[in-house]
Write a protein that holds these residues in place. Structure first.
Motif, PDB file in Angstrom:
ATOM      1  N   MET A   1      38.488  36.825  39.936  1.00  0.00           N
ATOM      2  CA  MET A   1      39.789  36.178  40.196  1.00  0.00           C
ATOM      3  C   MET A   1      40.778  36.668  39.146  1.00  0.00           C
ATOM      4  N   ILE A   2      41.080  37.965  39.214  1.00  0.00           N
ATOM      5  CA  ILE A   2      41.837  38.664  38.177  1.00  0.00           C
ATOM      6  C   ILE A   2      42.825  39.594  38.861  1.00  0.00           C
ATOM      7  N   GLY A   3      44.013  39.684  38.320  1.00  0.00           N
ATOM      8  CA  GLY A   3      45.030  40.539  38.907  1.00  0.00           C
ATOM      9  C   GLY A   3      44.579  41.968  39.072  1.00  0.00           C
ATOM     10  N   ALA A   4      43.866  42.493  38.084  1.00  0.00           N
ATOM     11  CA  ALA A   4      43.409  43.879  38.139  1.00  0.00           C
ATOM     12  C   ALA A   4      42.475  44.133  39.308  1.00  0.00           C
ATOM     13  N   TYR A   5      41.831  43.080  39.818  1.00  0.00           N
ATOM     14  CA  TYR A   5      40.957  43.194  40.988  1.00  0.00           C
ATOM     15  C   TYR A   5      41.707  42.886  42.285  1.00  0.00           C
ATOM     16  N   GLY A   6      42.997  42.671  42.197  1.00  0.00           N
ATOM     17  CA  GLY A   6      43.788  42.469  43.396  1.00  0.00           C
ATOM     18  C   GLY A   6      44.112  41.029  43.729  1.00  0.00           C
ATOM     19  N   ASP A   7      43.731  40.082  42.852  1.00  0.00           N
ATOM     20  CA  ASP A   7      44.033  38.670  43.101  1.00  0.00           C
ATOM     21  C   ASP A   7      45.470  38.387  42.641  1.00  0.00           C
ATOM     22  N   GLN A   8      46.372  38.290  43.595  1.00  0.00           N
ATOM     23  CA  GLN A   8      47.785  38.143  43.270  1.00  0.00           C
ATOM     24  C   GLN A   8      48.164  36.734  42.831  1.00  0.00           C
ATOM     25  N   PHE A   9      47.276  35.766  43.045  1.00  0.00           N
ATOM     26  CA  PHE A   9      47.563  34.396  42.624  1.00  0.00           C
ATOM     27  C   PHE A   9      47.138  34.155  41.178  1.00  0.00           C
ATOM     28  N   ALA A  10      46.305  35.045  40.651  1.00  0.00           N
ATOM     29  CA  ALA A  10      45.800  34.889  39.289  1.00  0.00           C
ATOM     30  C   ALA A  10      46.856  35.296  38.265  1.00  0.00           C
ATOM     31  N   THR A  11      46.823  34.624  37.124  1.00  0.00           N
ATOM     32  CA  THR A  11      47.716  34.946  36.006  1.00  0.00           C
ATOM     33  C   THR A  11      46.859  35.461  34.861  1.00  0.00           C
ATOM     34  N   THR A  12      46.677  36.784  34.809  1.00  0.00           N
ATOM     35  CA  THR A  12      45.757  37.388  33.849  1.00  0.00           C
ATOM     36  C   THR A  12      46.368  38.634  33.195  1.00  0.00           C
ATOM     37  N   PRO A  13      47.494  38.484  32.488  1.00  0.00           N
ATOM     38  CA  PRO A  13      48.174  39.667  31.945  1.00  0.00           C
ATOM     39  C   PRO A  13      47.339  40.454  30.936  1.00  0.00           C
ATOM     40  N   ASN A  14      46.525  39.778  30.131  1.00  0.00           N
ATOM     41  CA  ASN A  14      45.748  40.492  29.116  1.00  0.00           C
ATOM     42  C   ASN A  14      44.625  41.321  29.743  1.00  0.00           C
ATOM     43  N   LEU A  15      43.928  40.734  30.684  1.00  0.00           N
ATOM     44  CA  LEU A  15      42.863  41.476  31.362  1.00  0.00           C
ATOM     45  C   LEU A  15      43.438  42.604  32.214  1.00  0.00           C
ATOM     46  N   ASP A  16      44.586  42.368  32.823  1.00  0.00           N
ATOM     47  CA  ASP A  16      45.212  43.401  33.644  1.00  0.00           C
ATOM     48  C   ASP A  16      45.601  44.609  32.790  1.00  0.00           C
ATOM     49  N   ALA A  17      46.182  44.355  31.612  1.00  0.00           N
ATOM     50  CA  ALA A  17      46.560  45.443  30.705  1.00  0.00           C
ATOM     51  C   ALA A  17      45.313  46.162  30.180  1.00  0.00           C
ATOM     52  N   PHE A  18      44.288  45.400  29.866  1.00  0.00           N
ATOM     53  CA  PHE A  18      43.026  45.965  29.383  1.00  0.00           C
ATOM     54  C   PHE A  18      42.417  46.900  30.424  1.00  0.00           C
ATOM     55  N   ALA A  19      42.465  46.486  31.697  1.00  0.00           N
ATOM     56  CA  ALA A  19      41.875  47.283  32.770  1.00  0.00           C
ATOM     57  C   ALA A  19      42.562  48.641  32.916  1.00  0.00           C
ATOM     58  N   LYS A  20      43.842  48.709  32.631  1.00  0.00           N
ATOM     59  CA  LYS A  20      44.581  49.968  32.778  1.00  0.00           C
ATOM     60  C   LYS A  20      44.091  51.035  31.803  1.00  0.00           C
ATOM     61  N   GLU A  21      43.487  50.603  30.703  1.00  0.00           N
ATOM     62  CA  GLU A  21      42.994  51.539  29.692  1.00  0.00           C
ATOM     63  C   GLU A  21      41.465  51.625  29.681  1.00  0.00           C
ATOM     64  N   SER A  22      40.837  51.066  30.725  1.00  0.00           N
ATOM     65  CA  SER A  22      39.385  50.913  30.717  1.00  0.00           C
ATOM     66  C   SER A  22      38.796  51.345  32.054  1.00  0.00           C
ATOM     67  N   ILE A  23      37.500  51.142  32.190  1.00  0.00           N
ATOM     68  CA  ILE A  23      36.798  51.409  33.454  1.00  0.00           C
ATOM     69  C   ILE A  23      36.556  50.074  34.141  1.00  0.00           C
ATOM     70  N   LEU A  24      37.050  49.931  35.358  1.00  0.00           N
ATOM     71  CA  LEU A  24      36.858  48.712  36.140  1.00  0.00           C
ATOM     72  C   LEU A  24      35.776  48.974  37.177  1.00  0.00           C
ATOM     73  N   TYR A  25      34.735  48.131  37.153  1.00  0.00           N
ATOM     74  CA  TYR A  25      33.615  48.270  38.077  1.00  0.00           C
ATOM     75  C   TYR A  25      33.824  47.337  39.262  1.00  0.00           C
ATOM     76  N   LYS A  26      34.018  47.946  40.429  1.00  0.00           N
ATOM     77  CA  LYS A  26      34.274  47.148  41.638  1.00  0.00           C
ATOM     78  C   LYS A  26      33.011  46.522  42.199  1.00  0.00           C
ATOM     79  N   ASN A  27      31.863  47.104  41.885  1.00  0.00           N
ATOM     80  CA  ASN A  27      30.591  46.631  42.441  1.00  0.00           C
ATOM     81  C   ASN A  27      29.628  46.233  41.329  1.00  0.00           C
ATOM     82  N   SER A  28      30.005  45.225  40.579  1.00  0.00           N
ATOM     83  CA  SER A  28      29.152  44.715  39.504  1.00  0.00           C
ATOM     84  C   SER A  28      28.594  43.356  39.923  1.00  0.00           C
ATOM     85  N   PHE A  29      27.278  43.154  39.702  1.00  0.00           N
ATOM     86  CA  PHE A  29      26.631  41.953  40.216  1.00  0.00           C
ATOM     87  C   PHE A  29      25.683  41.323  39.195  1.00  0.00           C
ATOM     88  N   SER A  30      25.786  40.016  39.116  1.00  0.00           N
ATOM     89  CA  SER A  30      24.768  39.242  38.430  1.00  0.00           C
ATOM     90  C   SER A  30      23.499  39.286  39.274  1.00  0.00           C
TER      91      SER A  30
END
Length: 605
Positions: A39-68
């Motif tokens: 539930m993070i903007g960087a994952y496409g959730d437009q209702f979430a308010t996550t500016p720090n994680l969104d900025a972090f993702a731009k400089e990082s590797i985001l895993y779309k298929n990560s599972f517990s």
């Protein structure tokens, strides 16, 4: 004299090399949030308010298929800390403390032995006997700041803000408007449901701020360029049908990893990348060892996806569900990049079994009330009904997992492929979760369950075949199940009786009656429950009531689960149930919780 000088020089060179190697090793920072899907903007959730994680993702590797591996904290954390699949260790059931073999080490110990300063702030919940030597510090004050000068560190910070308990008390004022929340199609549009969703988005926003603060502390300490940072969620969540359940909402977690420029070569993709590589918690321990240059132990079952020892991508992500607090269940899941396959081995148990802790969220009771009032559609009602043996979902077309394709001929090949992948994995890992916990707990008292599985005493292929028959809902297996009620293996007998519960097979009456005298309590309980559903109510309730007096706690939980399913007819068991209720139950007193629910719902008003 020359030889002495040469020896001293060689020793100095060795120590210099070691010191340089240690200094070149990256620090590792894990920032873990509780109970949230992406539930993070960087994952496409437009209702979430996550500016720090969104900025972090731009400089990082985001895993779309990560599972517990598990949709709940303690078993999933067991995977993280050991690098092993809990059903292969006997550590799948929620907050059980069954031991692991002596060779299975909590992986931070390997880092500590290599000179790292290891800290945990502060949640453990590892679902097995603790290993205190894994950490230099583990407390709510633990920090990498206490290490020696120049010492590399591995530090974990657990952010509890988004934990399920954050919904137990409704907040009077919210930042996110409940009327603007988009509910998933399986949730009813009740005020409580909308409020809980909005409140949870508020908690995500707060967590994002805490994440940003930890990153700033790292930068202010001048450590950002030497530290690899992982952000991830410990399991899905948090509203009902997410945490504890085998869907995307319970197992899909956010994972974003930042490698500073000097360590970018340790990844196969660059910063700012969104990768669809399948990653599970099984892979985390070997990946950390790979990043810092420590040989991955052979017993670990995951694969490194970063570092010098990274492997090719595996085709499937596996998941499991065992006992969740006071409610017994058993499911396994396989996920590739398009489909999720779920195999339910106790399909007669409804999805929405009552859990005291889960029901503390106002949204859950509102959902149940709507069902009882008959105001739900078919999709929303499914949660309160029994399960099919198999489920198959097209994740791309159906991200909420509401359209089961298992019976659709167009998907027969995919169903067969994933069914086989599940069976192959169960056999490869020697899954001991199929042993009923009443028996499993007795074995674990003397032998780590992984050792038992490899001892030659665990005929898992035979057990799995019986469990497949039992859960298939196919009457054609009735006679086979009746025959296996006489099998020498008590686990086979348990599954045979369970299959007759599922089928409500009257032809099994004589064999089930005989099984109520079985030497194993778990078998007697399953046989008694099966007898109830074919009309032998008095004998059934007598056996189940007697089972409440045995010393084995998991057996008492099993009997209480059966009595709760039976309902008001089980009133003769109320007195024995009341004895089990503790005024303040401890973390592991699941028989007390189950007894309290049974007495509360079916005792005289």
């Amino acid at each position: 004299m020359k030889k002495i000088i040469l020896s001293i020089s060689l020793v100095f060179c060795v120590f210099s090399t070691r010191a340089q190697t240690a200094q070149d090793r990256p620090n590792i920072l894990w920032i873990v949030s509780e109970d949230n899907i992406p539930m993070i903007g960087a994952y496409g959730d437009q209702f979430a308010t996550t500016p720090n994680l969104d900025a972090f993702a731009k400089e990082s590797i985001l895993y779309k298929n990560s599972f517990s591996t598990a949709p709940v904290c303690a078993p999933s954390r067991n995977t993280l800390i050991t690098g092993m699949y809990p059903p292969s260790l006997g550590t799948e059931h929620m907050r059980s403390v069954y031991p692991v073999p002596s060779y299975v080490k909590f992986f931070p110990r390997y880092l500590r032995e290599a000179g790292y300063y290891t800290t945990n702030n502060s949640k453990k919940d590892y679902n097995t006997t603790d290993q205190l030597d894994a950490w230099d510090e583990s407390s709510d004050k633990a920090t990498y700041k206490n290490r020696k000068d120049g010492q590399p560190f591995f530090a974990v910070f657990n952010l509890m803000t988004t934990h399920e308990s954050s919904l137990f008390e409704p907040l009077p004022k919210l930042k996110h408007d409940p009327e603007k929340v988009t509910l998933p199609p399986y949730h009813p549009n009740t005020p409580e449901m909308k409020h809980d969703w909005a409140q949870y988005y508020d908690k995500i926003e707060t967590m994002d701020g805490q994440f940003g603060k930890l990153l700033n502390e790292l930068k202010e300490a001048g450590l950002a360029e030497n530290t690899i940072v992982f952000y991830y969620g410990d399991n899905g969540g948090v509203l009902a049908r997410s945490k504890r359940f085998m869907y995307e909402s319970g197992l899909h977690v956010p994972l974003i990893i930042h490698l500073p420029k000097k360590y970018e070569k340790l990844a196969s993709v660059g910063p700012g990348t969104k990768t669809d590589r399948l990653v599970t918690f099984l892979d985390f321990a070997p990946t950390i060892l790979s990043l810092v240059g420590i040989k991955i132990p052979d017993y670990m079952q995951g694969e490194a996806f970063l570092g010098t020892q990274q492997k090719a991508e595996h085709p499937y992500a596996y998941g499991f569900r065992g006992r969740m607090d006071e409610r017994i269940d058993l499911s396994r899941a396989v996920r590739d990049k398009k489909f999720r396959y779920i195999r339910n081995y106790l399909p007669h148990k409804i999805y929405g079994q009552y859990l005291e802790y889960l029901w503390r969220a106002p949204s859950v009771k509102s959902w149940e009330d709507e069902y009882k009032a008959g105001r739900l559609n078919a999709v929303q009602s499914k949660f309160w009904q029994e399960k099919p043996a198999e489920e198959l979902f097209d994740i791309e077309a159906d991200p909420h997992n509401i359209k089961n394709l298992a019976a659709d001929p167009k998907y027969a090949k995919d169903l067969a492929r994933l069914r086989k992948a599940n069976e192959d994995w169960l056999l490869k890992t020697e899954d001991v979760g199929f042993i009923p916990e009443a028996i499993l707990s007795d074995i674990a008292a003397t032998t780590p369950l992984r050792d038992y599985a490899k001892s030659g005493k665990y005929n898992f292929k035979h057990i799995l075949e019986t469990a497949d028959w039992a859960s298939s809902r196919k009457p054609a297996y009735t006679n086979d199940l009746i025959k296996r009620l006489s099998d020498p293996d008590p686990t086979v007998r348990y599954w045979a009786a369970t299959g007759l519960i599922v089928l409500k097979a009257k032809t099994g009456k004589d064999a089930l009656t005989k099984a109520t005298n079985d030497s194993e309590t778990a078998v007697r309980i399953a046989a008694a429950e099966a007898l109830y559903y074919i009309g032998e109510k008095a004998l059934s309730i007598k056996i189940l009531t007697e089972a409440l007096t045995v010393k084995n706690v998991p057996a008492r939980v099993q009997a209480l689960n059966a009595l709760s399913n039976i309902g008001p007819d089980a009133a003769p068991a109320l007195e024995n149930s009341k004895i089990l209720i503790k005024e303040t139950p401890g973390m592991f007193d699941y028989d007390s919780r189950a007894a309290k629910d049974f007495v509360t719902r079916f005792g005289k008003k």
